[in-house]
Motif scaffolding. Structure first.
Motif, mmCIF file in Angstrom:
data_model
loop_
_atom_site.group_PDB
_atom_site.id
_atom_site.type_symbol
_atom_site.label_atom_id
_atom_site.label_comp_id
_atom_site.label_asym_id
_atom_site.label_seq_id
_atom_site.Cartn_x
_atom_site.Cartn_y
_atom_site.Cartn_z
ATOM 1 N N SER A 341 0.802 -1.208 -0.103
ATOM 2 C CA SER A 341 0.012 0.027 0.079
ATOM 3 C C SER A 341 0.944 1.300 0.099
ATOM 4 C CB SER A 341 -0.878 0.040 1.308
ATOM 5 O OG SER A 341 -1.648 1.202 1.372
ATOM 6 N N LEU A 342 0.902 2.089 -1.124
ATOM 7 C CA LEU A 342 1.579 3.378 -1.084
ATOM 8 C C LEU A 342 1.151 4.275 -0.067
ATOM 9 C CD1 LEU A 342 3.656 4.336 -2.925
ATOM 10 C CD2 LEU A 342 2.039 5.701 -4.221
ATOM 11 N N LEU A 343 -0.015 4.095 0.472
ATOM 12 C CA LEU A 343 -0.261 4.926 1.691
ATOM 13 C C LEU A 343 0.113 4.615 3.009
ATOM 14 C CD1 LEU A 343 -4.291 5.059 1.094
ATOM 15 C CD2 LEU A 343 -2.836 7.103 0.624
ATOM 16 N N GLU A 344 0.333 3.314 3.098
ATOM 17 C CA GLU A 344 1.134 2.868 4.234
ATOM 18 C C GLU A 344 2.654 3.333 4.490
ATOM 19 O OE1 GLU A 344 0.162 -1.255 4.873
ATOM 20 O OE2 GLU A 344 -1.761 -1.032 5.261
ATOM 21 N N ILE A 345 3.165 3.104 3.135
ATOM 22 C CA ILE A 345 4.609 3.193 3.021
ATOM 23 C C ILE A 345 4.848 4.768 3.250
ATOM 24 C CG2 ILE A 345 6.599 3.609 1.438
ATOM 25 C CD1 ILE A 345 5.470 1.037 0.189
ATOM 26 N N ALA A 346 3.848 5.747 2.890
ATOM 27 C CA ALA A 346 4.183 7.158 3.078
ATOM 28 C C ALA A 346 3.948 7.349 4.479
ATOM 29 C CB ALA A 346 3.056 7.964 2.037
ATOM 30 N N GLU A 347 2.852 6.946 5.099
ATOM 31 C CA GLU A 347 2.583 7.133 6.478
ATOM 32 C C GLU A 347 3.796 6.881 7.319
ATOM 33 O OE1 GLU A 347 -1.013 5.215 7.478
ATOM 34 O OE2 GLU A 347 -2.262 6.691 6.623
ATOM 35 N N ASP A 348 4.386 5.487 7.109
ATOM 36 C CA ASP A 348 5.633 5.239 7.930
ATOM 37 C C ASP A 348 6.840 6.035 7.560
ATOM 38 O OD1 ASP A 348 4.195 3.172 8.896
ATOM 39 O OD2 ASP A 348 4.980 1.441 7.173
ATOM 40 N N CYS A 349 6.926 6.515 6.322
ATOM 41 C CA CYS A 349 8.017 7.335 6.260
ATOM 42 C C CYS A 349 8.041 8.827 6.758
ATOM 43 C CB CYS A 349 8.182 7.566 4.640
ATOM 44 S SG CYS A 349 8.823 6.042 3.630
ATOM 45 N N ILE A 350 6.597 9.337 6.887
ATOM 46 C CA ILE A 350 6.423 10.571 7.566
ATOM 47 C C ILE A 350 6.756 10.547 8.822
ATOM 48 C CG2 ILE A 350 4.646 12.061 8.047
ATOM 49 C CD1 ILE A 350 3.254 11.654 5.457
ATOM 50 N N GLY A 351 6.466 9.407 9.552
ATOM 51 C CA GLY A 351 6.721 9.052 10.928
ATOM 52 C C GLY A 351 8.094 9.330 11.391
ATOM 53 N N MET A 352 8.950 8.537 10.500
ATOM 54 C CA MET A 352 10.458 8.423 10.529
ATOM 55 C C MET A 352 10.967 10.007 10.747
ATOM 56 S SD MET A 352 11.578 5.281 8.395
ATOM 57 C CE MET A 352 10.903 3.488 8.477
ATOM 58 N N VAL A 353 10.729 10.858 9.886
ATOM 59 C CA VAL A 353 11.159 12.077 9.448
ATOM 60 C C VAL A 353 10.378 13.065 10.674
ATOM 61 C CG1 VAL A 353 11.881 11.813 7.420
ATOM 62 C CG2 VAL A 353 9.665 12.784 7.730
ATOM 63 N N GLN A 354 9.255 12.699 11.370
ATOM 64 C CA GLN A 354 8.420 13.685 12.086
ATOM 65 C C GLN A 354 9.347 14.326 13.155
ATOM 66 O OE1 GLN A 354 5.565 15.848 11.997
ATOM 67 N NE2 GLN A 354 4.757 13.936 11.500
ATOM 68 N N LEU A 355 10.146 13.193 13.911
ATOM 69 C CA LEU A 355 10.822 13.954 14.994
ATOM 70 C C LEU A 355 12.060 14.809 14.727
ATOM 71 C CD1 LEU A 355 11.547 13.761 17.845
ATOM 72 C CD2 LEU A 355 13.303 12.015 17.288
ATOM 73 N N ARG A 356 12.368 14.755 13.360
ATOM 74 C CA ARG A 356 13.464 15.789 12.938
ATOM 75 C C ARG A 356 12.870 16.957 12.536
ATOM 76 N NH1 ARG A 356 17.607 14.927 7.873
ATOM 77 N NH2 ARG A 356 18.576 16.918 7.994
ATOM 78 N N ALA A 357 11.348 16.798 11.837
ATOM 79 C CA ALA A 357 10.581 18.047 11.513
ATOM 80 C C ALA A 357 10.172 19.108 12.762
ATOM 81 C CB ALA A 357 9.332 17.602 10.548
ATOM 82 N N ARG A 358 10.014 18.353 14.044
ATOM 83 C CA ARG A 358 9.326 18.953 14.930
ATOM 84 C C ARG A 358 10.544 19.449 15.627
ATOM 85 N NH1 ARG A 358 7.102 13.933 16.898
ATOM 86 N NH2 ARG A 358 4.900 13.955 16.273
ATOM 87 N N THR A 359 11.766 19.162 15.544
ATOM 88 C CA THR A 359 12.931 20.103 16.123
ATOM 89 C C THR A 359 13.059 21.419 15.220
ATOM 90 O OG1 THR A 359 14.352 18.919 14.386
ATOM 91 C CG2 THR A 359 14.273 18.224 16.747
#
Length: 512
Positions: A341-359
């Motif tokens: 699922s392209l949606l699931e892959i996109a959600e997982d990748c967003i979660g991986m960069v979310q911490l760096r985005a919050r900083t």
């Protein structure tokens, strides 16, 4: 056995026979240059070509002069009934026949430029001999004609026709017409001075004027033909040099491809050898930094261990990217495809960069098309694509910026992932640089941490392996949008009907 043969065959990608085929071309270039460098002697550069064309013209028009001589003789006999005119006709035909024999001999001979000058003198002498025959014709008189002007008209017409034919058939043989009929003009001038007859003066003037006119015309034709030959020679020289340059370019390209292929194979085969020592460095430096085996006596050592670990991770990421690109170029990047699922892959990748985005206080917004069907892709590769694109968006977006991630249908029935940021953007002229290996935009380098410049080339290569497409849109100081597109052949379910989903039609138009 087959593997060794294949490897050896792959290495021989340079066409070794190309050099042998280039030798005749190089020889032609040198010959043409030598001929053009000989231009200090003017028209003599093309003496051989001009003489060959003259001989062909003489042989092709061999029947014109005999027909004119026969007609002139018959007309003269009808007017004067003087047998000397018949003797003149036979003599002139004999001289013309000798000229044809000489022309045929020249045509059968392979001569050099120096020998062409000698043959030209012989052909010019033959034309002068024919001109003396016409001078004998100018001596003809008609005692039985009385005071009529018919015989003068006959002589003028015959000489004008003879001058025109000689000038047109011998313009390649420079000055042939002039040298041939100067004796005729001198003969007519002597007759006019002796007789003091106005008709003789008029005849001399008309023949002399015609000779000057036709000499001018033939000289212009000669110069035009000489210019044409010069242009032809320069064109041949340029074509030959182009062939040599093309041959050298092909050889250089093949050698570059061979070197690039050898480099890619080396890096791809050295993956284990490069990663193994780095993993040891990372592991031991992490143990030291974490003080698993006990505290370090000097706090500086702990700081050094942390530096070693961070530097090792950076180096490992760099090596991983280089090896990924090298494996793709070497054809060793195999896809392990499955339904994802392209949606699931996109959600997982967003979660991986979310911490760096919050900083950096960056907001990542999502706009996903609901209930998208599965796609047939390599999960690891697609995660790498989306992580590279998301990491770039976060990296190059300033504090407090926004990143928009969209997943949906394309106009062709495929699926896409769009990531748009409001960072510094990329100048239009730098987009090809950014998409090339190790390429980086100037503004992006100044405004964010630097990378290897391999992320986007790897993304393009992975999407190409999936028969997909990568699009980059950017405006300076407005932001950048990247779009990863998978074709409809990768979608495991057909596209919903457009009539039932007007919003899909709008998205189709936006990515058409």
């Amino acid at each position: 056995m087959s593997n060794s043969v294949s490897t050896s065959t792959d290495k021989i990608i340079v066409d070794r026979t190309r050099a042998h085929r280039s030798k005749p071309v190089s020889k032609a270039v040198r010959a043409t240059r030598e001929r053009l460098q000989y231009s200090a002697q003017g028209a003599h550069v093309f003496d051989r070509e001009m003489l060959s064309q003259h001989v062909r013209t003489v042989l092709q028009s061999a029947l014109i002069t005999p027909v004119v001589i026969v007609l002139v003789t018959m007309a003269g006999l009808a007017i004067n009934q003087d047998t000397t005119l018949l003797t003149w006709g036979m003599l002139t035909l004999a001289v013309h026949a000798l000229n044809l024999v000489l022309a045929k001999r020249v045509a059968r001979t392979e001569f050099t430029t120096e020998e062409a000058l000698r043959w030209r003198k012989w052909l010019l002498a033959g034309q002068i001999a024919l001109g003396f025959c016409w001078a004998l014709f100018a001596l003809q008189k008609c005692d039985a004609c009385g005071n009529t002007d018919g015989f003068y008209f006959y002589k003028v017409a015959a000489l004008l026709v003879a001058i025109s034919i000689t000038a047109m058939t011998n313009f390649m043989l420079r000055q042939a017409a002039l040298f041939s009929f100067i004796p005729t003009v001198l003969m007519l001038m002597m007759i006019a001075i002796t007789s003091r007859n106005p008709l003789d003066y008029g005849l001399t003037a008309m023949v002399a004027t015609a000779l000057v006119l036709f000499y001018y015309i033939s000289n212009r034709l000669y110069q035009s033909n000489l210019t044409l030959l010069s242009f032809q020679s320069e064109k041949d020289d340029l074509i030959a040099e182009l062939e040599v340059a093309n041959s050298m370019s092909d050889e250089a390209r093949r050698r570059a491809e061979e070197a690039n292929l050898a480099k890619s194979r080396f890096l791809a085969s050295m993956s284990h050898e490069l990663r193994t020592p780095l993993n040891a460095i990372l592991g031991f430096s992490e143990v030291m930094n974490s003080e698993v085996l006990g505290p370090l006596a000097n706090p500086t050592y702990k700081e050094y261990a942390g530096d070693i670990h961070r530097s090792g991770e950076h180096l490992l990421n760099l090596i991983n990217e280089i090896l990924d690109l090298s494996r793709i170029e070497a054809g060793r990047y195999d896809l392990n495809e499955e339904a994802m699922s392209l949606l699931e892959i996109a959600e997982d990748c967003i979660g991986m960069v979310q911490l760096r985005a919050r900083t950096k206080n960056i907001t990542i917004q999502q706009q996903f098309e609901p209930e998208l069907p599965l796609v047939w892709v390599d999960e690891k590769s697609m995660r790498q694509v989306l992580l590279n694109l998301l990491s770039n968006a976060v990296k190059f977006t300033s504090q407090g910026g926004d990143v928009m991630v969209k997943v949906g249908w394309t106009a062709g029935g495929g699926q896409y992932v769009s990531i748009k940021d409001n960072g510094p953007g990329i100048p239009e002229e730098e987009i090809p640089v950014v998409l090339s290996a190790f390429g980086q935009g100037s503004i992006a380098i100044k405004s964010a941490e630097q990378g290897t410049g391999l992320g986007l080339p790897i993304v393009q290569a992975i999407l190409a392996k999936h028969d997909g497409q990568f699009i980059l849109k950017s405006k300076l100081r407005e932001g950048t949008e990247v779009i990863a597109i998978l074709p409809s052949t990768r979608v495991l379910q057909s596209l919903p009907a457009v009539e039932d989903a007007p919003q899909i039609e709008r998205r189709r138009k936006s990515f058409a």
